[in-house]
Write an enzyme that holds these catalytic residues in place. Structure first.
Site, PDB file in Angstrom:
ATOM      1  N   HIS A  39      -8.281  -3.326  -6.491  1.00  0.00           N
ATOM      2  CA  HIS A  39      -8.250  -3.380  -5.034  1.00  0.00           C
ATOM      3  C   HIS A  39      -9.392  -2.534  -4.472  1.00  0.00           C
ATOM      4  CE1 HIS A  39      -6.994  -2.963  -0.903  1.00  0.00           C
ATOM      5  NE2 HIS A  39      -6.250  -4.040  -1.087  1.00  0.00           N
ATOM      6  N   LYS A  41       0.854  -1.203   0.000  1.00  0.00           N
ATOM      7  CA  LYS A  41       0.000   0.000   0.000  1.00  0.00           C
ATOM      8  C   LYS A  41       0.889   1.252   0.000  1.00  0.00           C
ATOM      9  CE  LYS A  41      -3.675  -2.759   1.894  1.00  0.00           C
ATOM     10  NZ  LYS A  41      -4.896  -2.875   2.665  1.00  0.00           N
ATOM     11  N   GLU A  93      -9.538  -0.527  -2.129  1.00  0.00           N
ATOM     12  CA  GLU A  93      -9.192   0.874  -1.828  1.00  0.00           C
ATOM     13  C   GLU A  93      -9.221   1.719  -3.097  1.00  0.00           C
ATOM     14  OE1 GLU A  93      -5.623  -0.115   0.334  1.00  0.00           O
ATOM     15  OE2 GLU A  93      -6.907  -1.084   1.826  1.00  0.00           O
ATOM     16  N   SER A 117      -6.777  -9.123   6.704  1.00  0.00           N
ATOM     17  CA  SER A 117      -6.286  -9.447   8.058  1.00  0.00           C
ATOM     18  C   SER A 117      -5.676 -10.845   8.154  1.00  0.00           C
ATOM     19  CB  SER A 117      -7.395  -9.257   9.102  1.00  0.00           C
ATOM     20  OG  SER A 117      -7.808  -7.910   9.126  1.00  0.00           O
ATOM     21  N   GLY A 158      -7.684  -4.725   6.960  1.00  0.00           N
ATOM     22  CA  GLY A 158      -7.144  -3.784   7.943  1.00  0.00           C
ATOM     23  C   GLY A 158      -7.972  -3.657   9.208  1.00  0.00           C
TER      24      GLY A 158
HETATM   25  P1  13P Z   1      -4.651  -6.332   5.503  1.00  0.00           P
HETATM   26  O1  13P Z   1      -3.868  -7.617   5.435  1.00  0.00           O
HETATM   27  O2  13P Z   1      -3.909  -5.217   6.166  1.00  0.00           O
HETATM   28  O3  13P Z   1      -6.019  -6.562   6.088  1.00  0.00           O
HETATM   29  O4  13P Z   1      -4.884  -5.853   4.004  1.00  0.00           O
HETATM   30  C1  13P Z   1      -5.335  -6.757   3.063  1.00  0.00           C
HETATM   31  C2  13P Z   1      -5.219  -6.134   1.726  1.00  0.00           C
HETATM   32  O5  13P Z   1      -5.906  -5.171   1.423  1.00  0.00           O
HETATM   33  C3  13P Z   1      -4.242  -6.679   0.786  1.00  0.00           C
HETATM   34  O6  13P Z   1      -4.427  -6.173  -0.475  1.00  0.00           O
END
Ligand code: 13P
Length: 252
Positions: free
Chosen positions: A97, A11, A99, A215, A175
């Site tokens: 993704h 990220k 996000e 997670s 997350g």
């Molecule tokens: P986390 O492992 O921090 O939950 O994030 C997962 C993710 O978005 C991977 O692309």
């Protein structure tokens, strides 16, 4: 046998020096302690790609970007094309993704365009899908994932599907510390594989790697990865710590 994959999604973390140092330590770790059956991929910010590619080029770890432009080239200030990503030596790119879908309003049509550009540039695509919490609570998670795949991915030819890895990332698990249970992950992964089978046939479905993300950490990876349709993970937070990332790779 399907490919097993653990991909780290950094990220928007680490400046140039920090990122290259970290890529170096991951490279060294997997040279000394090979990851066995698992392919390890680092998906870094754009600024790290060229340097990380140099660092990783004689090792076992592959490199990917987290995004690419929806146009091939031209007057698109601030954008980075799929071909530019490819020219750094990266082999993979994350597309879709959550996000990107949420914060940058990337819809299925745009993601389909990016996916085709990436493939035509010679990049393999890790195509992300997954529902938000209220969609799961309303029992719509299968419908949502189906739409994301049908509109984002299913215009590809069977041959182009060889360039695809799917990552199922329930948005409510990203997350948050909440993880899909291994059974919830398996149920969705099987559903995705069945959709691919319906569209492209059994051979294509059987060889398609489907990763779980959300997670994922050393304490839950073994159980999630033990499910028959879970072929590895897309790791966020835990990919920023070498020990945790390595432990997740070893869980495969
Ligand atoms: P986390 O492992 O921090 O939950 O994030 C997962 C993710 O978005 C991977 O692309």
């Amino acid at each position: 046998m399907r490919k097993k994959i653990v991909a780290g999604n950094w990220k928007m973390n680490m400046d140039l020096a920090e990122g290259l140092k970290f890529a170096g330590s991951i490279d060294k770790y997997f040279k000394e302690k090979p990851s066995g059956k698992a392919l390890v991929i680092l998906c870094t910010p754009f600024i790290h790609l060229a340097g990380a590619s140099e660092i990783l080029k004689h090792g076992k770890v592959a490199l990917g970007a987290q995004n690419c432009a929806s146009e091939a080239s031209g007057a698109y200030t601030g954008e980075v094309s799929a071909w530019m990503v490819k020219s750094t030596g990266a082999e993979y790119v994350l597309i879709g993704h959550s996000e990107r879908r949420t914060f940058y309003h990337e819809d299925d049509k745009l993601l389909n365009k990016k996916t085709l550009l990436a493939i035509n540039s010679g990049l393999k695509v890790i195509f992300c899908c997954g529902e938000v919490l209220n969609e799961r609570e309303a029992g719509k998670h299968f419908l949502i994932v189906r739409r994301q795949l049908e509109e984002g991915l299913f215009s590809l030819s069977e041959e182009q599907m060889d360039m695809i890895v799917i990552a199922y990332e329930p948005v409510w698990a990203i997350g948050t510390g909440l993880t899909a249970t291994p059974d919830q992950a398996q149920e969705m992964h099987k559903y995705i594989r069945d959709l691919v089978k319906e569209k492209y046939g059994n051979d294509c479905a059987k060889k398609l790697p489907i990763l779980y993300g959300g997670s994922c950490k050393p304490s839950n990876a073994t159980e999630i990865f033990s499910k028959p349709d879970v072929d590895g993970g897309l790791i966020g937070g835990a990919a920023l710590k070498k020990e945790d990332f390595a432990a997740i790779v070893e869980a495969i």
